[in-house]
Design an enzyme around this catalytic site. Structure first.
Site, PDB file in Angstrom:
ATOM      1  N   TYR A 138      -3.520  46.773 -58.322  1.00 26.48           N
ATOM      2  CA  TYR A 138      -4.630  47.414 -57.609  1.00 26.48           C
ATOM      3  C   TYR A 138      -5.977  46.799 -57.974  1.00 26.48           C
ATOM      4  O   TYR A 138      -6.916  46.860 -57.197  1.00 26.48           O
ATOM      5  CB  TYR A 138      -4.676  48.917 -57.930  1.00 26.48           C
ATOM      6  CG  TYR A 138      -3.725  49.744 -57.107  1.00 26.48           C
ATOM      7  CD1 TYR A 138      -2.442  49.302 -56.854  1.00 26.48           C
ATOM      8  CD2 TYR A 138      -4.114  50.961 -56.593  1.00 26.48           C
ATOM      9  CE1 TYR A 138      -1.568  50.053 -56.108  1.00 26.48           C
ATOM     10  CE2 TYR A 138      -3.243  51.728 -55.850  1.00 26.48           C
ATOM     11  CZ  TYR A 138      -1.970  51.274 -55.604  1.00 26.48           C
ATOM     12  OH  TYR A 138      -1.115  52.022 -54.862  1.00 26.48           O
ATOM     13  N   LYS A 189       9.926  47.032 -63.743  1.00 24.59           N
ATOM     14  CA  LYS A 189      10.816  46.144 -62.987  1.00 24.59           C
ATOM     15  C   LYS A 189      11.030  44.925 -63.889  1.00 24.59           C
ATOM     16  O   LYS A 189      10.710  43.783 -63.533  1.00 24.59           O
ATOM     17  CB  LYS A 189      10.155  45.796 -61.637  1.00 24.59           C
ATOM     18  CG  LYS A 189      11.046  45.041 -60.665  1.00 24.59           C
ATOM     19  CD  LYS A 189      12.197  45.850 -60.105  1.00 24.59           C
ATOM     20  CE  LYS A 189      13.116  44.959 -59.286  1.00 24.59           C
ATOM     21  NZ  LYS A 189      14.378  45.620 -58.890  1.00 24.59           N
ATOM     22  N   ASP A 221      13.316  50.708 -58.792  1.00 24.60           N
ATOM     23  CA  ASP A 221      14.163  50.994 -57.626  1.00 24.60           C
ATOM     24  C   ASP A 221      15.197  52.059 -57.976  1.00 24.60           C
ATOM     25  O   ASP A 221      15.444  52.994 -57.207  1.00 24.60           O
ATOM     26  CB  ASP A 221      14.820  49.715 -57.070  1.00 24.60           C
ATOM     27  CG  ASP A 221      15.460  48.838 -58.136  1.00 24.60           C
ATOM     28  OD1 ASP A 221      15.268  49.100 -59.345  1.00 24.60           O
ATOM     29  OD2 ASP A 221      16.164  47.877 -57.764  1.00 24.60           O
ATOM     30  N   ASP A 245       2.105  55.273 -57.981  1.00 25.69           N
ATOM     31  CA  ASP A 245       1.600  55.719 -56.675  1.00 25.69           C
ATOM     32  C   ASP A 245       2.781  56.116 -55.779  1.00 25.69           C
ATOM     33  O   ASP A 245       2.807  57.200 -55.179  1.00 25.69           O
ATOM     34  CB  ASP A 245       0.792  54.575 -56.038  1.00 25.69           C
ATOM     35  CG  ASP A 245       0.141  54.979 -54.726  1.00 25.69           C
ATOM     36  OD1 ASP A 245      -0.084  56.193 -54.513  1.00 25.69           O
ATOM     37  OD2 ASP A 245      -0.146  54.079 -53.914  1.00 25.69           O
ATOM     38  N   ASP A 249       4.402  60.244 -54.956  1.00 23.27           N
ATOM     39  CA  ASP A 249       4.546  60.807 -53.605  1.00 23.27           C
ATOM     40  C   ASP A 249       5.975  61.295 -53.396  1.00 23.27           C
ATOM     41  O   ASP A 249       6.209  62.376 -52.846  1.00 23.27           O
ATOM     42  CB  ASP A 249       4.235  59.750 -52.521  1.00 23.27           C
ATOM     43  CG  ASP A 249       2.802  59.837 -52.013  1.00 23.27           C
ATOM     44  OD1 ASP A 249       1.930  60.221 -52.810  1.00 23.27           O
ATOM     45  OD2 ASP A 249       2.557  59.511 -50.832  1.00 23.27           O
TER      46      ASP A 249
END
Ligand code: IPM
Ligand code: MG
Length: 354
Positions: A138, A189, A221, A245, A249
């Protein structure tokens, strides 16, 4: 206690108005605090040509805590990136050094039926997602557009984390786990990304100071899959900015409605910005149907984390539970047999329960 109130766009002003009613009620009952409002997001752009106007930033810097509604809307979608409302939120996080984002996903027993997952999978769910908020892809440089050797144009961003950034968010992860069920899952990851290999190394090093915490690691994942498969396996999750992020959600929806979940973004001294995790929902703005509970619960988090006023925080949380217990629902969490309320009526119901 000085609180900067930044209502923002879309449903922001409506839901913040309900949270303000709650604050006013607590003030009446003796909680000492001052609030001051300022323009932010699209509203900041409309008033000053900047989603984070200088005067708003100064107010936020001077305050002990910031209460935000939501930012963004179709009206601003065509603006250059620097002027978009989202940049206001990214810049205020960075300017105030709010590196630790706490996003609890709690299943209220009354709302089990509102989840898209089976009741037995989600009932009793209580996960705390800790998202690093001021680093990663970001904010990483360089970023931009370039032309490659083949003459093809490329867009690029940079994922990067410093040891200092990883260490301080890992510390928050372990400290939070110590106050809960003492299980921390670090999500990365590591099988692909160099940034994640480094992340994992540092987290393992920080773990030495917290022998009581059971640390696990999970690829992002797999974490996305496990959250819908068996979400109750998690206690605290700590992860980087972009993974957090996305996963927050996903986790919010396990609880039935993104309209229920508050968040805290904290600096090293626990100054914080508090906001619902949902967005500005322009499609329902101004219709008095939005759920104000996430914003009201954000005030509870503010009292707990920045002001150390756990009793006042619990009072708000109990009032919200009482309202749900009486079958009062906004449209997003409505089920047949319940009483449907608008935004303002829901705010009034919480105030009455207080
Ligand atoms: C969030 C939002 C923001 C983010 C956007 C509005 C920039 O999605 O707070 O999760 O990506 O951090
Ligand atoms: Mg998001």
């Amino acid at each position: 206690m000085k609180i900067a109130v930044l209502a923002g766009d879309g449903i922001g002003p409506e839901i913040v108005a309900q949270a303000t009613k709650v604050l006013d009620t607590l003030r009446r009952d003796g909680l000492k605090m001052e609030t001051e409002v300022a323009a932010f997001g699209g509203a900041g752009f409309d008033a000053f040509g900047d989603p984070l106007p200088e005067s708003t930033l100064q107010l936020a810097q001077a305050a002990d805590a910031v209460l935000c509604g939501a930012v963004g809307g179709p009206k601003y979608d065509a603006l250059p990136r620097a002027q978009r409302p989202e940049q206001g939120i990214l810049r205020i996080r960075k300017a105030l050094n709010l590196f630790a984002n706490l996003r609890p996903a709690i299943m209220y027993p009354e709302l089990v039926g509102a989840s898209s997952l089976k009741p037995e999978v989600v009932s009793g769910l209580d996960v705390m997602i800790i998202r690093e908020l001021t680093g990663d892809i970001y904010f990483g440089e360089p970023r931009g557009r370039t032309t490659n050797a083949q003459g093809d144009t490329e867009g690029f961003d940079t994922m990067r984390y410093s040891q200092t950034e990883i260490r301080r968010i890992a510390e928050i992860g372990f400290q939070t786990a110590m106050k809960r069920a003492k299980r921390l899952c670090s999500v990365d990851k590591e099988n692909v990304l160099e940034t994640s290999r480094f992340w994992r190394e540092i987290v393992i090093d920080v773990a030495k100071q917290y022998p009581e915490v059971e640390l696990s690691h999970m690829y992002v994942d797999n974490a996305a899959m496990q959250l819908v498969r068996r979400p109750k396996q998690f206690d605290v999750i700590v992860t980087g900015n972009i993974f957090g992020d996305i996963l927050s959600d996903e986790a919010s929806m396990l609880t039935g409605s993104i309209g229920m979940l508050p968040s805290a973004s904290l600096d090293a001294k626990r100054k914080g910005l508090y906001e619902p995790i949902h967005g500005s929902a322009p499609d329902i703005a101004g219709k008095d149907v939005a759920n104000p509970l996430a914003t009201i619960l954000s005030v509870a988090m503010m009292l707990r984390y920045t002001f150390n006023q756990d009793e006042w925080a619990q009072r708000i949380e109990k009032a919200v539970k009482a309202v749900l217990g009486r079958g009062l629902r906004t449209a997003d969490i409505f089920e047949p047999g319940m009483t449907k309320l608008g935004t303002q009526a829901m705010g009034d119901a919480v105030v009455a329960a207080l």
